[in-house]
Design an enzyme around this catalytic site. Structure first.
Site, mmCIF file in Angstrom:
data_model
loop_
_atom_site.group_PDB
_atom_site.id
_atom_site.type_symbol
_atom_site.label_atom_id
_atom_site.label_comp_id
_atom_site.label_asym_id
_atom_site.label_seq_id
_atom_site.Cartn_x
_atom_site.Cartn_y
_atom_site.Cartn_z
ATOM 1 N N CYS A 12 0.831 -1.211 0.000
ATOM 2 C CA CYS A 12 0.000 0.000 0.000
ATOM 3 C C CYS A 12 0.867 1.263 0.000
ATOM 4 C CB CYS A 12 -0.916 -0.019 1.220
ATOM 5 S SG CYS A 12 -1.797 1.523 1.451
ATOM 6 N N CYS A 15 0.491 3.247 3.306
ATOM 7 C CA CYS A 15 1.202 2.596 4.415
ATOM 8 C C CYS A 15 2.701 2.905 4.316
ATOM 9 C CB CYS A 15 0.991 1.082 4.399
ATOM 10 S SG CYS A 15 -0.595 0.524 5.052
ATOM 11 N N HIS A 54 -4.049 0.136 8.331
ATOM 12 C CA HIS A 54 -4.521 0.011 6.952
ATOM 13 C C HIS A 54 -6.001 -0.359 6.927
ATOM 14 C CE1 HIS A 54 -4.336 -0.683 2.620
ATOM 15 N NE2 HIS A 54 -5.184 -1.670 2.873
ATOM 16 N N HIS A 111 -8.467 7.841 3.560
ATOM 17 C CA HIS A 111 -7.852 9.166 3.711
ATOM 18 C C HIS A 111 -8.883 10.258 3.594
ATOM 19 C CE1 HIS A 111 -7.544 8.003 -0.577
ATOM 20 N NE2 HIS A 111 -7.715 9.281 -0.863
ATOM 21 N N HIS A 113 -9.196 14.106 2.356
ATOM 22 C CA HIS A 113 -8.608 15.263 1.680
ATOM 23 C C HIS A 113 -9.058 16.507 2.435
ATOM 24 C CE1 HIS A 113 -7.673 13.419 -2.398
ATOM 25 N NE2 HIS A 113 -8.541 12.529 -1.943
HETATM 26 P P1 AMP Z 1 -8.196 9.442 -4.028
HETATM 27 O O1 AMP Z 1 -8.512 9.632 -5.491
HETATM 28 O O2 AMP Z 1 -9.234 10.028 -3.125
HETATM 29 O O3 AMP Z 1 -7.869 8.010 -3.720
HETATM 30 O O4 AMP Z 1 -6.934 10.349 -3.748
HETATM 31 C C1 AMP Z 1 -5.631 9.912 -3.793
HETATM 32 C C2 AMP Z 1 -4.787 11.155 -3.704
HETATM 33 O O5 AMP Z 1 -3.464 10.753 -3.415
HETATM 34 C C3 AMP Z 1 -4.729 11.981 -5.003
HETATM 35 O O6 AMP Z 1 -5.218 13.298 -4.733
HETATM 36 C C4 AMP Z 1 -3.235 11.987 -5.357
HETATM 37 O O7 AMP Z 1 -2.792 13.226 -5.875
HETATM 38 C C5 AMP Z 1 -2.591 11.667 -4.022
HETATM 39 N N1 AMP Z 1 -1.306 11.003 -4.128
HETATM 40 C C6 AMP Z 1 -0.973 9.941 -4.896
HETATM 41 N N2 AMP Z 1 0.312 9.593 -4.702
HETATM 42 C C7 AMP Z 1 0.806 10.462 -3.771
HETATM 43 C C8 AMP Z 1 2.083 10.637 -3.140
HETATM 44 N N3 AMP Z 1 3.131 9.824 -3.417
HETATM 45 N N4 AMP Z 1 2.227 11.632 -2.251
HETATM 46 C C9 AMP Z 1 1.197 12.463 -1.959
HETATM 47 N N5 AMP Z 1 -0.036 12.343 -2.515
HETATM 48 C C10 AMP Z 1 -0.218 11.366 -3.402
HETATM 49 ZN ZN ZN Z 2 -2.343 1.127 3.669
#
Ligand code: AMP
Ligand code: ZN
Length: 124
Positions: A12, A15, A54, A111, A113
């Protein structure tokens, strides 16, 4: 507890970020939660808060998670202010949790946002 809920999932992305195996711009870190800047921000302030445990999404939440999710929500205004969101009501922030494919979820580790800052935003 659902078998989808684990202490740590080896494949993940989030994670690995919480374990600092993949670098991120850290916003907050304690025993239970980790917060970091979104790599593709929609707004002047855009960070993610995750539980270190997780849990794939909101869909796996059960009664036993009520305390955890409450503590995660109360972190939101604290970290929003810390990261530069302007005060309510002229300022404020947006809280989003995408859940599942039809909910627009791409990373399957629960998560929040948190987005804020002066308009216009890149999206949303
Ligand atoms: P979701 O579409 O709600 O699953 O959001 C996933 C979020 O993770 C997106 O807004 C991506 O820009 C963000 N994301 C993906 N990879 C990374 C990373 N390595 N570091 C920070 N944010 C990330
Ligand atoms: Zn995870």
């Amino acid at each position: 507890m659902s078998s989808l809920v684990q202490d740590h999932h080896p494949d993940c992305l989030f994670c690995k970020i919480a374990a600092r195996k993949i670098p991120s711009k850290v916003v907050f870190d304690n025993e239970e939660f980790f917060a970091f800047h979104d790599i593709n921000p929609w707004a002047p302030v855009h960070f993610l808060i995750i539980p270190k445990m997780h849990i794939p999404s909101m869909a796996q939440l059960e009664a036993e998670h009520a305390g955890m999710i409450g503590r995660m929500m109360t972190l939101v205004p604290q970290l929003a202010a810390q990261e530069g969101c302007n005060p309510y009501p002229e300022g404020g922030f947006r809280l989003v949790t995408n859940t599942g494919a039809e909910g627009g979820q791409e990373v399957h580790h629960l998560h929040f946002h948190v987005m804020g800052g002066p308009r216009p935003w890149a999206r949303g």
